[in-house]
Scaffold this motif. Structure first.
Motif, PDB file in Angstrom:
ATOM      1  N   GLU A  87       5.592  -0.669 -10.416  1.00  0.00           N
ATOM      2  CA  GLU A  87       6.653   0.333 -10.336  1.00  0.00           C
ATOM      3  C   GLU A  87       6.913   0.779  -8.897  1.00  0.00           C
ATOM      4  OE1 GLU A  87       6.034   3.659 -12.893  1.00  0.00           O
ATOM      5  OE2 GLU A  87       5.589   2.381 -14.620  1.00  0.00           O
ATOM      6  N   GLN A  88       5.868   0.773  -8.055  1.00  0.00           N
ATOM      7  CA  GLN A  88       6.003   1.312  -6.706  1.00  0.00           C
ATOM      8  C   GLN A  88       6.128   0.244  -5.630  1.00  0.00           C
ATOM      9  OE1 GLN A  88       2.433   3.779  -6.969  1.00  0.00           O
ATOM     10  NE2 GLN A  88       3.748   5.581  -6.998  1.00  0.00           N
ATOM     11  N   HIS A  89       6.032  -1.019  -6.012  1.00  0.00           N
ATOM     12  CA  HIS A  89       6.122  -2.085  -5.009  1.00  0.00           C
ATOM     13  C   HIS A  89       6.593  -3.370  -5.671  1.00  0.00           C
ATOM     14  CE1 HIS A  89       5.097  -4.690  -1.661  1.00  0.00           C
ATOM     15  NE2 HIS A  89       4.925  -3.610  -0.927  1.00  0.00           N
ATOM     16  N   ALA A  90       7.484  -4.073  -4.993  1.00  0.00           N
ATOM     17  CA  ALA A  90       8.049  -5.305  -5.556  1.00  0.00           C
ATOM     18  C   ALA A  90       7.116  -6.502  -5.404  1.00  0.00           C
ATOM     19  CB  ALA A  90       9.382  -5.615  -4.891  1.00  0.00           C
ATOM     20  N   GLY A  91       6.051  -6.356  -4.646  1.00  0.00           N
ATOM     21  CA  GLY A  91       5.118  -7.465  -4.446  1.00  0.00           C
ATOM     22  C   GLY A  91       5.361  -8.166  -3.122  1.00  0.00           C
ATOM     23  N   GLY A  92       4.475  -9.056  -2.789  1.00  0.00           N
ATOM     24  CA  GLY A  92       4.552  -9.804  -1.543  1.00  0.00           C
ATOM     25  C   GLY A  92       3.178 -10.344  -1.200  1.00  0.00           C
ATOM     26  N   SER A  93       3.077 -11.003  -0.055  1.00  0.00           N
ATOM     27  CA  SER A  93       1.776 -11.537   0.325  1.00  0.00           C
ATOM     28  C   SER A  93       1.628 -11.580   1.841  1.00  0.00           C
ATOM     29  CB  SER A  93       1.571 -12.937  -0.253  1.00  0.00           C
ATOM     30  OG  SER A  93       2.435 -13.857   0.376  1.00  0.00           O
TER      31      SER A  93
END
Length: 156
Positions: A87-93
């Motif tokens: 909910e608070q972050h779209a993701g990534g790496s």
């Protein structure tokens, strides 16, 4: 948005910068996994939620936001932080690789993949440039913290 950059660790031409070994860099990266507080400004706490043979899951508490990430690694070669979408972050790496093109010549490669996207010339493009600059500064700080740890100092 995908981008990467290299940071030189050893500079044989500059005697003021003590050289680090691959093992010392690796220990610093392991410290970043186990205790990321000195490496991530604004991080209030980090809990390791699960440990597995090939990865671990962490919960990062930034006060207003809680983020979960999965950390994988290849010993003495690379670590990868995958932020799980929520909910608070779209993701990534972020993948941090130790590179040694010739003996003693060490670099850290920081490779980012995020959900941020912007058309050239748009308002979002300026924001992307700001984010890249902030990540680069954070990565320079990472190297500084590793050097402090290697020297036996307190990174905070």
């Amino acid at each position: 948005m995908n981008f990467e950059h290299l940071i030189a660790i050893n500079d044989p031409g500059n005697p003021l910068i003590p050289p680090l070994s691959r093992e010392q860099l690796w220990e610093g990266l392991l410290h970043r996994i186990e205790n990321p507080l000195p490496f991530l400004p604004g991080l209030e706490s980090c809990a390791i939620v699960e440990r597995h043979a090939d990865h671990l899951l962490r919960e990062l508490d930034f006060g207003a936001a809680r983020i979960r990430d999965r950390v994988t690694q290849a010993e003495l070669r690379w670590v990868r932080f995958d932020i799980l979408p929520g909910e608070q972050h779209a993701g990534g790496s972020l993948t941090i690789s130790i590179e040694e093109p010739e003996t003693g010549s060490l670099f850290l490669r920081f490779a980012y993949a995020t959900s941020l996207a912007a058309q050239p010339g748009s308002e979002e493009a300026a924001y992307v440039d700001y984010i890249k600059s902030a990540y680069h500064q954070s990565d320079l700080d990472c190297v500084r913290i590793i050097r402090t740890l290697v020297a036996g100092g307190d990174p905070q």
